[in-house]
Write a protein that holds these residues in place. Structure first.
Motif: not given
Length: 774
Positions: A761-771
């Motif tokens: 599995d491909k995981t990410e602990v920190l995710q974000f978006q701006l806009g």
């Protein structure tokens, strides 16, 4: 010796008469003004009630002196006679040449000058010494509002040449007074900490520099005491009372101590709830609006909301001035209370006229078509409230205010006065966004939401990201027909480059034009339908997956033309679009590639989102999404139309589009997500305010639990941990997030942890978006 009030007018006239020196009556042949420096002679002639050729005597002389004194320009006025010439001798009051401030740090000098101008003291005006005390008090009041109780203000007046003065305010601001203690005396049922939570005032803490909640204010203390009263009343303590309040300050004006003496009384239980009065609405229906029931602990909030609900219900039938009073019958020995709701509906009224003000650019018809209350119709409170909501959702106005005053001279008519404050609805925005999946996103948008005041929307947009690049032009007429059917046209080009995503490498370039219609079914439901002609060119690389190449071989090639039919149904009862607290959003949408061209497929999506305000500041959100797609005829389902899950907007903690079956690229050996024709996503999220930022409409924290699965495509059999079915591909995650509606656009930051991560599995602990991409 006492002076009777009736003698005062005689003394005033006598004062003016002495200035005229008991003048003998004569005919004025000419008038001469002496002593003026700044005032024009014409100004004196204008105020003087005596003209050349008229006869002047003692009475008219007194009137003339009174008139000139009344201008405020002069501190002395005398009238004399030289032959037939009336000589007017004046002594002007000085003018204020300049106003200065020393020692002011908390308030800029220009702002302080603006404040003094409101009370009549500014540069260029006639100096009035009586205004100095008022000015000193006003400046000190401003410092008291900031908690600086030791501030001193002293006015100094310096004479200048040409009968002018300079006014200087010497200010010693002193230190800000802090609340060092809030002591509640008399509480036995609740702990001090529970009661102090009801207060906005508090002792200094690490956020006080921002919130200023450690600075005393009489108004804030009054509000806090009312909040304390409501807290006890809602817990059943009907006899609660604030006995006294003491606020003391130390001699150095630095520390403030607050003591509140309370009497809790006993807890009361409701024994009976009755109704009386004129029941124009069936009593059974009104009883359903009463939330306070026999056997429950007394709750003032429920009592107040019940009275309001009954009044609102009567207002919906035209009884705009209905009066509902809940009269208690208290038994102090048994500590019980019974209530009788007395209903007085008053006279039924109708709306005479709807008056519009404030819309200088927007046409009247744009506002009137949103009104659900009609002229000459019975007054309906729910329709008026709904009208206000619709106008606010247009986003054309900063404020929308509605008042319903009674028509003078009538007993059964009201007017609806609608006042709006317009804001700019056109914009040219250049911006950038940042996303953990898209990377840096650049964009420019030219948008006019209220084109020429017609309410029509025109928009041109360019957004460039690492994955999606969009160019679009659209036009929407929200009232193509008088009953609210909207029509819009769209032109677009959309490029997709998947090389940075966890999917097989491909790129597409799509061009299209379409027409769409929106049909309102009722106030909350809308049906939409559109037809789009789309041309999509698929570009595959040598390392693109074989399944993508097989798709192009099995269809008419990598260039496809589709006539797409889009339709949908939306049900929206949310109280706020940006940060909802309650309501439901349902969306059912579908797209079909019509037969006869290159792509023959269909996709169906359903979303159901539910919001519930658990408390005043805490909201629970439950969201569920279903998606299904398939091809019909001999065509394969387009791989670039597949469903995906994972990322900041579906199942957080997993990379964008990473959930679901996977395959291996035979040429590179890399594995990638293949998406699927079936998708399910579920989210449970609890929203609450950011600590120490009260009533913020820009920030919101959340804790969430996500689940989602994508299946319906077969993956590679030699990938460890691969999944093919719905349960095999199901993934869970949990975490916390923060949303900020910033001046640069909405920002979302998520810290997530997968709960059932599998090998590969491909995981990410920190995710974000701006806009505006989310």
């Amino acid at each position: 010796m006492k002076l009777k009030l009736r003698h005062i007018p005689l003394l005033v006239l006598g004062l003016y008469a002495t200035s005229s020196s008991a003048m003998e009556p004569f005919v004025v042949k000419d008038i001469r003004v002496e002593g003026i420096q700044r005032t024009e002679a014409g100004t004196v002639f204008n105020y003087l009630p005596v003209k050349v050729g008229e006869t002047i005597d003692d009475q008219r002389a007194a009137q003339a002196i009174k008139a000139l004194y009344g201008t405020g320009f002069f501190k002395d006025v005398r009238l004399e006679q030289e032959g037939g010439v009336l000589v007017v001798t004046v002594q002007e009051r000085p003018a204020i040449a300049q106003i200065e401030f020393t020692g002011n740090k908390a308030f800029p000098s220009d702002k302080m000058k603006e404040g003094l101008k409101q009370i009549g003291l500014s540069e260029g005006m006639i100096f009035d010494r009586s205004m100095l005390d008022k000015a000193e008090q006003e400046i000190k009041r401003q410092y008291l509002s900031q908690g600086k109780y030791g501030a001193t203000v002293k006015a100094v007046v310096n004479p200048l040449e040409r009968n002018r003065v300079a006014v200087r305010f010497d200010i010693e601001e002193g230190a800000v007074s802090k609340i060092r203690s809030i002591n509640i005396v008399g509480n036995q049922v609740f702990e001090d900490s529970d009661l102090l939570e009801q207060f906005t005032l508090t002792t200094p803490n690490w956020m006080s520099w921002w919130t200023k909640d450690d600075q005393y204010s009489k108004q804030r203390l009054t509000a806090d005491l009312e909040a304390l009263r409501s807290f006890y009343m809602n817990q059943g303590y009907l006899e609660f009372n604030v006995e006294s309040t003491q606020v003391s300050i130390t001699p150095d004006k630095r520390d403030i101590y607050i003591t509140v003496n309370i009497s809790e009384g006993e807890k009361y239980t409701v024994t009976d709830v009755k109704m009386a009065g004129e029941m124009l609405v069936p009593e059974d229906e009104l009883r359903t609006l009463i939330t306070l029931q026999p056997g429950e602990i007394f709750n003032r909030e429920k009592l107040t909301s019940s009275s309001k609900a009954i009044g609102d219900r009567l207002g919906n039938d035209g009884y705009a001035f209905a009066n509902v009073n809940a009269v208690p019958e208290v038994d102090k020995e048994k500590h019980t209370v019974a209530f009788t709701f007395f209903v007085d509906p008053g006279r039924r009224v109708y709306v005479r006229r709807i008056n519009l003000t404030g819309n200088t650019r927007t046409r009247d018809e744009v506002l009137r078509r949103e009104m659900r209350q009609l002229e000459s119709g019975w007054y309906a409170a729910d329709k008026i409230n709904r009208s206000k909501q619709r106008l606010e959702r247009l986003n054309y106005f900063e404020e929308v205010n509605i008042e319903t005053p009674a028509v003078p001279g009538t007993a059964d008519q009201v007017d609806v006065n609608l006042d709006v404050t317009e804001k700019s609805t056109g914009s040219v925005m250049f911006g950038a966004g940042l996303s953990s999946s898209e990377g840096v996103v650049f964009g420019v948008t030219v948008n006019q939401a209220n084109f020429l005041g017609t309410g029509n929307r025109v928009s041109a947009q360019v957004n460039t990201g690492k994955v999606n690049t969009t160019y679009s032009l659209s036009y929407t007429d929200p009232y193509f027909t008088p009953d609210g059917v909207s029509r819009g046209f769209d032109l677009y080009r959309k490029d997709v480059d998947s090389s940075s995503l966890d999917v097989g490498s491909y790129s597409t370039a799509s061009y299209g034009a379409g027409v769409r219609f929106g049909i309102p079914l009722n106030e909350r439901d809308t049906f939409s339908m559109g037809l789009t002609l789309d041309y999509t060119s698929i570009d595959l690389e040598s390392d693109s997956p074989d399944r993508y190449k097989d798709y192009c071989d099995s269809t008419s090639g990598c260039d496809n033309t589709t006539l797409r039919l889009d339709s949908g149904w939306t049900h929206d009862t949310r109280d706020n679009i940006l940060f909802p607290n309650k309501g439901v959003l349902q969306k059912l949408s579908g797209e079909v590639g019509l037969p006869g061209l290159d792509q023959e497929y269909y996709k169906i999506n359903y979303q159901h989102t539910w919001y519930k305000d658990v408390t005043k500041n805490v909201t629970l959100m439950l969201n569920g999404e279903l998606g299904y797609g398939a091809s019909y005829g001999s065509q394969d389902f387009p791989f670039f139309k597949s469903f995906y899950a994972g990322g900041v907007n579906s199942v957080r903690g997993y990379e964008t589009s990473a959930i679901g079956p996977r395959d291996i690229d035979s040429s590179t050996g890399d594995d990638f997500a293949v998406g699927g024709t079936k998708r399910v996503v579920a989210n449970a999220e609890l929203f609450f305010p950011v600590p120490f930022i009260k009533d913020s409409k820009q920030f919101r924290l959340s804790a969430f639990l996500d689940a989602g699965s994508v299946w319906g495509q077969s993956g590679g059999t030699n990938i460890e941990g691969n999944c093919d079915g719905a349960s095999d591909c199901l993934r869970y995650s949990t975490g916390v997030g923060v949303s900020w509606y910033s001046p640069f656009g909405p920002i979302k930051l998520v810290l997530a942890k997968p709960l059932n991560e599998q090998e590969g599995d491909k995981t990410e602990v920190l995710q974000f978006q701006l806009g505006s991409q989310f």
